[in-house]
Write an enzyme that holds these catalytic residues in place. Structure first.
Site, mmCIF file in Angstrom:
data_model
loop_
_atom_site.group_PDB
_atom_site.id
_atom_site.type_symbol
_atom_site.label_atom_id
_atom_site.label_comp_id
_atom_site.label_asym_id
_atom_site.label_seq_id
_atom_site.Cartn_x
_atom_site.Cartn_y
_atom_site.Cartn_z
ATOM 1 N N ASN A 9 0.877 -1.163 0.000
ATOM 2 C CA ASN A 9 0.000 0.000 0.000
ATOM 3 C C ASN A 9 0.920 1.221 0.000
ATOM 4 O OD1 ASN A 9 -1.704 2.116 0.774
ATOM 5 N ND2 ASN A 9 -1.919 1.397 2.888
ATOM 6 N N TRP A 10 0.795 2.050 -1.019
ATOM 7 C CA TRP A 10 1.676 3.229 -1.099
ATOM 8 C C TRP A 10 1.184 4.387 -0.235
ATOM 9 C CZ3 TRP A 10 2.895 3.889 -7.071
ATOM 10 C CH2 TRP A 10 3.724 2.825 -7.478
ATOM 11 N N LYS A 11 -0.009 4.294 0.281
ATOM 12 C CA LYS A 11 -0.608 5.404 1.044
ATOM 13 C C LYS A 11 -0.578 6.676 0.181
ATOM 14 C CE LYS A 11 0.709 2.954 5.175
ATOM 15 N NZ LYS A 11 1.014 2.967 6.589
ATOM 16 N N HIS A 96 -8.450 0.451 6.422
ATOM 17 C CA HIS A 96 -7.093 0.618 6.957
ATOM 18 C C HIS A 96 -7.150 1.500 8.206
ATOM 19 C CE1 HIS A 96 -2.962 2.014 7.363
ATOM 20 N NE2 HIS A 96 -2.629 0.887 6.749
ATOM 21 N N GLU A 168 -3.431 -6.208 10.894
ATOM 22 C CA GLU A 168 -2.411 -5.181 11.080
ATOM 23 C C GLU A 168 -2.616 -4.510 12.435
ATOM 24 O OE1 GLU A 168 -0.988 -3.577 7.048
ATOM 25 O OE2 GLU A 168 -2.930 -2.659 7.384
ATOM 26 N N GLY A 174 3.546 1.934 10.606
ATOM 27 C CA GLY A 174 4.115 3.256 10.324
ATOM 28 C C GLY A 174 5.387 3.574 11.084
ATOM 29 N N SER A 214 4.975 -2.707 9.966
ATOM 30 C CA SER A 214 6.441 -2.665 10.077
ATOM 31 C C SER A 214 7.133 -3.928 9.557
ATOM 32 C CB SER A 214 6.880 -2.377 11.523
ATOM 33 O OG SER A 214 6.496 -1.069 11.896
HETATM 34 P P1 PGA Z 1 4.185 -0.111 7.356
HETATM 35 O O1 PGA Z 1 2.688 0.077 6.928
HETATM 36 O O2 PGA Z 1 4.690 -1.392 6.724
HETATM 37 O O3 PGA Z 1 4.894 1.076 6.820
HETATM 38 O O4 PGA Z 1 4.235 -0.177 8.848
HETATM 39 C C1 PGA Z 1 1.832 -1.025 6.945
HETATM 40 C C2 PGA Z 1 0.440 -0.602 6.596
HETATM 41 O O5 PGA Z 1 0.004 0.512 6.922
HETATM 42 O O6 PGA Z 1 -0.284 -1.386 5.975
#
Ligand code: PGA
Length: 262
Positions: A9-11, A96, A168, A174, A214
């Site tokens: 997921n690129w956000k 999410h 998650e 994050g 993470s």
């Molecule tokens: P992250 O994000 O791997 O940067 O912790 C995971 C996510 O939000 O799905």
């Protein structure tokens, strides 16, 4: 389960200009991967059409980060399932934790989106996870159960094989997130598998459960080796294509050796 799911997921990151070289490289990498690895990318809305053009002849699956449940209407700023269907996307990420935290999305809304996505033949990738507070109070399982059951409400058995679940933990996501212990993840993943079995029988057991939060180059294998983890959902550590390539190549080798193809 004889296949795994790996995606990113690129956000709110990457312009169209930044996306193109990444996706071109990903397309090259995907040619080397076992066909049992379902590779997906979930970029921003504005890049979807350009990316779809590039990956047309590949087996990379394309996802959107959210959608409204209605086909059309007076909902300024929203994106509908028919718009996503028209682009030809394969899946949609729903619920999410950032959507829940910053845009007040709740399980009941996620449920409406799940039902709508299924009607449009778009696979819902439902994200669930407990907060740090719930974890501290030993409420993780309760919270996961509530989220899972509400998000899946009225999803019929005949459509359940289109659903994907990403577990998650919010506290693991994050820049400020911590790396979760695999024993803790294993316990909750098993709990979710059993719940899905209770809800949908053997079909429920086949719903892919992905782990996210993470995940990085150093820890992805330990999560992947948890028995009921069927894939990985990666944020930051997949945004640089060379890092993602490293993870994908290792997973490919791991997967092929597990299925005795090497
Ligand atoms: P992250 O994000 O791997 O940067 O912790 C995971 C996510 O939000 O799905």
């Amino acid at each position: 389960m004889n296949e795994i799911w790996v995606g990113t997921n690129w956000k709110m990151n990457k312009t169209i200009t930044e996306s193109v070289p990444y996706i071109n490289k990903l397309k090259e990498i995907s040619k080397q991967l076992s066909s049992n690895i379902n590779l997906f990318v979930i970029p921003s809305y504005v890049t979807l059409t350009s990316i779809k053009e590039i990956i047309r002849e590949s087996n990379i699956l394309l996802g959107a980060q959210n959608m409204h449940w209605k086909k059309e209407g007076p909902y300024t700023g929203e994106i509908s399932p028919s718009m996503l269907e028209d682009i030809g996307i394969n899946l949609v990420e729903l619920g999410h934790s950032e959507r829940r935290q910053y845009y007040n999305e709740n399980d009941a809304e996620v449920n409406k989106k799940v039902l709508s996505a299924l009607n449009y033949k778009i696979k819902p990738l439902i994200c669930i996870g407990e907060s740090q507070e719930e974890k501290n109070h030993n409420m993780s399982k309760k919270s996961l159960e509530r989220q899972l059951k509400t998000c899946l409400k009225n999803v019929p058995k005949k459509q359940i094989n289109e659903v994907l679940i990403a577990y998650e933990p919010i506290w693991a996501i994050g820049n400020k997130g911590s790396i979760a212990d695999s024993s803790y993840i294993k316990e909750n993943i098993n709990y979710l598998k059993n719940l899905l079995f209770d809800l949908y029988g053997t079909k429920g057991r086949d719903i892919p459960l992905l782990y996210g939060g993470s995940v990085n180059k150093d820890n992805f294998m330990k999560y992947m080796q948890i028995t009921n983890v069927n894939g990985l959902f990666i944020g930051r550590s997949a945004w640089n294509i060379n890092d993602f390539e490293f993870i994908l190549n290792k997973l490919n080798y791991y997967f092929l050796s597990r299925t005795n193809d090497v």
